[in-house]
Structure formats: C-alpha cells, structure tokens
Design an enzyme around this catalytic site. Structure first.
Site, PDB file in Angstrom:
ATOM      1  CG  HIS A 248      -4.281 -29.350 -19.809  1.00  0.00           C
ATOM      2  ND1 HIS A 248      -5.560 -29.525 -20.007  1.00  0.00           N
ATOM      3  CD2 HIS A 248      -4.238 -28.236 -19.217  1.00  0.00           C
ATOM      4  CE1 HIS A 248      -6.173 -28.647 -19.590  1.00  0.00           C
ATOM      5  NE2 HIS A 248      -5.250 -27.562 -19.142  1.00  0.00           N
TER       6      HIS A 248
ATOM      7  CG  ASP B 290       0.651 -23.198 -15.503  1.00  0.00           C
ATOM      8  OD1 ASP B 290       0.100 -22.123 -15.920  1.00  0.00           O
ATOM      9  OD2 ASP B 290       0.076 -24.199 -14.789  1.00  0.00           O
TER      10      ASP B 290
HETATM   11  N1  COA Z   1       5.470 -35.270 -15.956  1.00  0.00           N
HETATM   12  C1  COA Z   1       5.324 -36.811 -16.280  1.00  0.00           C
HETATM   13  N2  COA Z   1       4.468 -37.459 -16.723  1.00  0.00           N
HETATM   14  C2  COA Z   1       3.089 -37.192 -16.629  1.00  0.00           C
HETATM   15  C3  COA Z   1       2.927 -35.513 -16.332  1.00  0.00           C
HETATM   16  C4  COA Z   1       3.894 -34.766 -16.151  1.00  0.00           C
HETATM   17  N3  COA Z   1       3.930 -33.487 -16.113  1.00  0.00           N
HETATM   18  N4  COA Z   1       1.541 -35.470 -16.584  1.00  0.00           N
HETATM   19  C5  COA Z   1       1.074 -36.772 -17.092  1.00  0.00           C
HETATM   20  N5  COA Z   1       1.865 -37.700 -17.033  1.00  0.00           N
HETATM   21  C6  COA Z   1       1.602 -38.905 -17.175  1.00  0.00           C
HETATM   22  C7  COA Z   1       0.957 -39.633 -16.252  1.00  0.00           C
HETATM   23  O1  COA Z   1       1.526 -40.040 -15.087  1.00  0.00           O
HETATM   24  C8  COA Z   1       0.394 -40.714 -17.057  1.00  0.00           C
HETATM   25  O2  COA Z   1       1.287 -41.807 -16.874  1.00  0.00           O
HETATM   26  P1  COA Z   1       0.984 -43.552 -17.092  1.00  0.00           P
HETATM   27  O3  COA Z   1       0.056 -43.678 -18.428  1.00  0.00           O
HETATM   28  O4  COA Z   1       2.247 -43.923 -17.351  1.00  0.00           O
HETATM   29  O5  COA Z   1       0.424 -43.464 -15.744  1.00  0.00           O
HETATM   30  C9  COA Z   1       0.090 -40.257 -18.520  1.00  0.00           C
HETATM   31  O6  COA Z   1       1.335 -39.136 -18.510  1.00  0.00           O
HETATM   32  C10 COA Z   1      -1.215 -39.810 -18.779  1.00  0.00           C
HETATM   33  O7  COA Z   1      -1.548 -38.731 -17.804  1.00  0.00           O
HETATM   34  P2  COA Z   1      -2.976 -38.079 -17.881  1.00  0.00           P
HETATM   35  O8  COA Z   1      -4.219 -39.021 -17.369  1.00  0.00           O
HETATM   36  O9  COA Z   1      -2.992 -37.415 -19.377  1.00  0.00           O
HETATM   37  O10 COA Z   1      -2.789 -36.912 -16.962  1.00  0.00           O
HETATM   38  P3  COA Z   1      -3.966 -36.395 -15.699  1.00  0.00           P
HETATM   39  O11 COA Z   1      -5.107 -36.112 -16.383  1.00  0.00           O
HETATM   40  O12 COA Z   1      -3.701 -37.552 -14.811  1.00  0.00           O
HETATM   41  O13 COA Z   1      -2.856 -35.064 -15.133  1.00  0.00           O
HETATM   42  C11 COA Z   1      -2.372 -33.132 -14.687  1.00  0.00           C
HETATM   43  C12 COA Z   1      -2.976 -33.844 -15.514  1.00  0.00           C
HETATM   44  C13 COA Z   1      -2.066 -31.655 -15.279  1.00  0.00           C
HETATM   45  C14 COA Z   1      -2.640 -33.079 -13.231  1.00  0.00           C
HETATM   46  C15 COA Z   1      -0.963 -33.694 -14.859  1.00  0.00           C
HETATM   47  O14 COA Z   1      -0.431 -33.650 -16.271  1.00  0.00           O
HETATM   48  C16 COA Z   1       0.191 -32.888 -13.936  1.00  0.00           C
HETATM   49  O15 COA Z   1       0.429 -33.192 -13.007  1.00  0.00           O
HETATM   50  N6  COA Z   1       1.175 -31.985 -14.500  1.00  0.00           N
HETATM   51  C17 COA Z   1       2.169 -31.339 -13.944  1.00  0.00           C
HETATM   52  C18 COA Z   1       1.560 -30.114 -13.137  1.00  0.00           C
HETATM   53  C19 COA Z   1       1.356 -28.987 -14.192  1.00  0.00           C
HETATM   54  O16 COA Z   1       1.820 -28.606 -15.089  1.00  0.00           O
HETATM   55  N7  COA Z   1      -0.170 -28.576 -13.866  1.00  0.00           N
HETATM   56  C20 COA Z   1      -0.678 -27.447 -14.407  1.00  0.00           C
HETATM   57  C21 COA Z   1      -1.802 -27.803 -15.330  1.00  0.00           C
HETATM   58  S1  COA Z   1      -2.229 -26.538 -16.550  1.00  0.00           S
END
Ligand code: COA
Length: 342
Positions: free
Chosen positions: A259, A310
């Site tokens: 998130h 979700d």
């Molecule tokens: N699966 C695997 N790895 C994930 C991840 C996931 N769902 N969400 C984040 N990460 C990883 C990132 O790639 C990053 O890795 P790194 O440090 O090796 O580069 C690390 O975790 C930190 O990510 P962060 O910066 O906290 O996340 P973000 O703010 O860039 O992205 C989201 C936030 C929601 C877009 C992302 O978590 C995501 O795409 N989740 C899946 C889609 C989803 O469930 N969306 C609903 C949101 S309510």
C-alpha cells in the site's frame, strides 16, 4: 538542490480535509475522527454516509431521514435502465457504471446550483450506484430489473436487487460492513481525480464520473478482481507457497499486498479477514479463504508486505458468489459516499 520528489502525493499538500485520515504507520483509518474499527463494529453504511457528509454521526431522527432519502432515491429512471440494458449487451460493468453515472446527470431533477442541491445530488448518486450495478447484472443475464424494497437497508437492497431474494440479515450486515470499510480513504487516486474535476467547478456527476474512471485500473479498484484471478490460478492451499515464491522471484507483484500509505496491517483487512472466514463457513466453501491465508503467510515470510483492503475482499465476494467483474463496481458503489463528500 536535493531531490524532494516523492511517490504519488507523498509530501504534497493537495487538500486539507476532516472527512477522513490515515495513519499508515499505526495502521489507523478515521472517518471524521471515528476509528474505522468502531464504525465497522457499530455503524451502518447509511450512518457512515451521514458521517462523511456532515462530519458527525447522525441522531436517531437524522438517521431515519438519511435512510428514507437514500431509499427514495434508489430507484432508477426508465431511460437509465434502458441505457444499462443496451450497454450490458456489449460492454463490461465498469464502462457501464461510468457511462450510467455520467448519463444520470441528464435525469437529475435539480436545476439549481447550491450546496443543498449538491447534497441531494450526492445522495442520489450514492443511492443509485449499487442499483446500477445490480441492474447491469440482472439485464446481462436475461433477468428483469428488480425494484428496491421499502423495508430494506442499502446493503440488503443491493443483494435483493441482484438475486431477487431477500438476503439473510447476518449476510446483509456483513456486506453492509464491507460498504462501510470502502466508503472513503482520503486522497486515493480516484478521490483525487474527482477533486480535480470538482475544483474546475465541473458538476457533481462530472466529478463522480472522473472518480469512477480512475478507479477502473488494475492498480486501484481492479486489484480485488486481480486477487480472485490469482486465487483461481493457485487453485488449492497447498500450492500457495510455491506460487508466491515463484512470483516474487520473477519480480512480479502479488495482488492485494502493499500500500502507498500503510506500512503495517491495513485496519480494514483485519475486519475483512474475519468476514471472509465467517461467510466461507456459512456457505460451506472456505476454499478461497484457505488459499488466501496460505498466500498471506507465504508473502509475509518472504517480504515485509501486508495484505491491503482488497486482499480478503476477494474471498468475501467469492463466498457471496458475486461475479468477479462486479468487484470493482462494488468498490465504486461504496466509495461514492466518500467521493461525493469530498
Ligand atoms: N507484491 C510484491 N512486491 C510488492 C508489492 C506487491 N503487491 N507491493 C509492493 N511491493 C514491493 C515493491 O516492488 C518494492 O520493492 P523494492 O523495494 O524491492 O523495489 C517494495 O515492495 C516497496 O514498495 P512500496 O514503495 O511500498 O509500494 P508502492 O507505493 O510503490 O506501491 C501499490 C503501492 C499499492 C501500487 C503496490 O503495493 C501494488 O501494486 N500492489 C498490488 C496492487 C494492489 O493490491 N493494489 C490495491 C491497493 S489498495
């Protein structure tokens, strides 16, 4: 000069609002100062609608009025039902919802521009959105649209409109809680989009349409359906660990995790996890929940990543037997409360 760019709206003051607040470190979500955990335990969706729009919980009389207004506004005008039927033959539910929300502007009986008229429009949109979703589902499956009932709340009326059968009150309450949990979440992408539209003095329907359009993407509201696809692909709890490890090794995302704001448990996910388990047991099919638990264990073992709102919602909706492509429109149905309040 140091690079001060953040991701998303991080560090940017885009608006100041009392409508809701998130503390991503503590895992807290507040609507107008009220903790989401307390609201999920004690408030109905109708109470939440009043809270988001008036920034205080309703008195008994105010709640009665809110319920009556939302009920009175929940019926769909004939041209809108006709449009939904036409769209249902050729396109998906989010496109239909986005188009129907926009088209509803043409049927709005208010011709004045005032705060009072906008509040009426907001309640109209909140009341009609779940009915648009249910009507879409009825019409695309060759069934007739079902008129909302006078004696049911919004959650029960949606399930009734969808199936033509009155839901069990406990099941309706679980669904009601899902609506409460999804009603608002500060400046997420869709709310931000709606606010940008409203800030140009575009009307309430234009802003709501922008918000629905933005919710459509797989990284926002589309994630719930993505979780369901993942659970289907995994197929059984014993395959979850290998699946997750392979996925992460390939540097691919696991839907329903991570998130932008929460860096701990999303407070909504804990409530939804309980609902998913309860509904799975009630309907005699805990498969979705069981796979989800194993996925969660495997993800948390490999990375510090928590389930977001979700993740368990996919199991809740699967237990309810809802078609996966309605998950995102249902997110919209709940979030319409927050979008219009903003
Ligand atoms: N699966 C695997 N790895 C994930 C991840 C996931 N769902 N969400 C984040 N990460 C990883 C990132 O790639 C990053 O890795 P790194 O440090 O090796 O580069 C690390 O975790 C930190 O990510 P962060 O910066 O906290 O996340 P973000 O703010 O860039 O992205 C989201 C936030 C929601 C877009 C992302 O978590 C995501 O795409 N989740 C899946 C889609 C989803 O469930 N969306 C609903 C949101 S309510």
């Amino acid at each position: 000069m140091a690079d001060t760019k953040g991701k998303g709206l991080e560090g940017v003051v885009a608006a100041q609002t009392r409508i809701s607040d998130v503390d991503g470190r503590q895992g807290k979500l507040l609507y107008a100062g009220y903790d989401i955990a307390d609201l999920a335990a004690h408030a109905s969706f109708e109470e939440t609608v009043h809270l988001l729009h008036h920034l205080e919980l309703p008195t008994a009389a105010q709640l009665e009025e809110t319920v009556a207004t939302l009920r009175a506004e929940s019926g769909l005008d004939e041209p809108l039902v006709g449009l939904i039927g036409t769209l249902a033959e050729r396109t998906g539910p989010m496109t239909t919802l986005r188009t129907a929300v926009s088209a509803a502007a043409a049927l709005d009986p208010d011709d004045e521009e005032s705060a009072a008229a906008n509040l009426r429009r907001a309640y109209r949109l909140i009341a009609k959105t779940p009915q648009i979703v249910a009507t879409y589902q009825r019409l695309r499956t060759g069934a007739d649209a079902v008129e909302p009932r006078e004696d049911l709340g919004m959650a029960a009326n949606f399930l009734y409109a969808l199936t033509g059968k009155e839901p069990d009150p406990e099941v309706a309450r679980d669904f009601d809680v899902v609506l409460v949990l999804y009603a608002d979440h500060t400046l997420n992408a869709s709310t931000f989009a709606g606010r940008v539209a409203a800030a140009t003095l575009a009307d309430m329907y234009a802003a709501a349409t922008a918000a629905v359009a933005t919710l459509q993407g797989p990284l926002h509201g589309g994630a719930i359906e993505g979780v369901r696809q993942m659970l289907e692909e995994i197929g059984s709890p014993d395959r979850a660990r290998d699946w997750v490890r392979a996925r992460l090794a390939a540097k691919q995302k696991v839907m329903g995790f991570g998130h932008r704001v929460y860096k701990t448990w999303d407070p909504r996910a804990t409530v939804l996890r309980d609902i998913a388990e309860r509904l799975g047991r009630r309907f005699g099919d805990t498969r979705w929940f069981d796979i989800s638990v194993r996925v969660q264990e495997a993800v948390m073992e490999a990375k510090t990543l928590y389930p977001n709102v979700d993740f368990y919602t996919a199991s809740v909706y699967s237990a309810l037997g809802l078609p996966p492509d309605l998950y995102n429109p249902l997110f919209a149905a709940a979030r319409m409360a927050g979008w219009t309040a903003h």
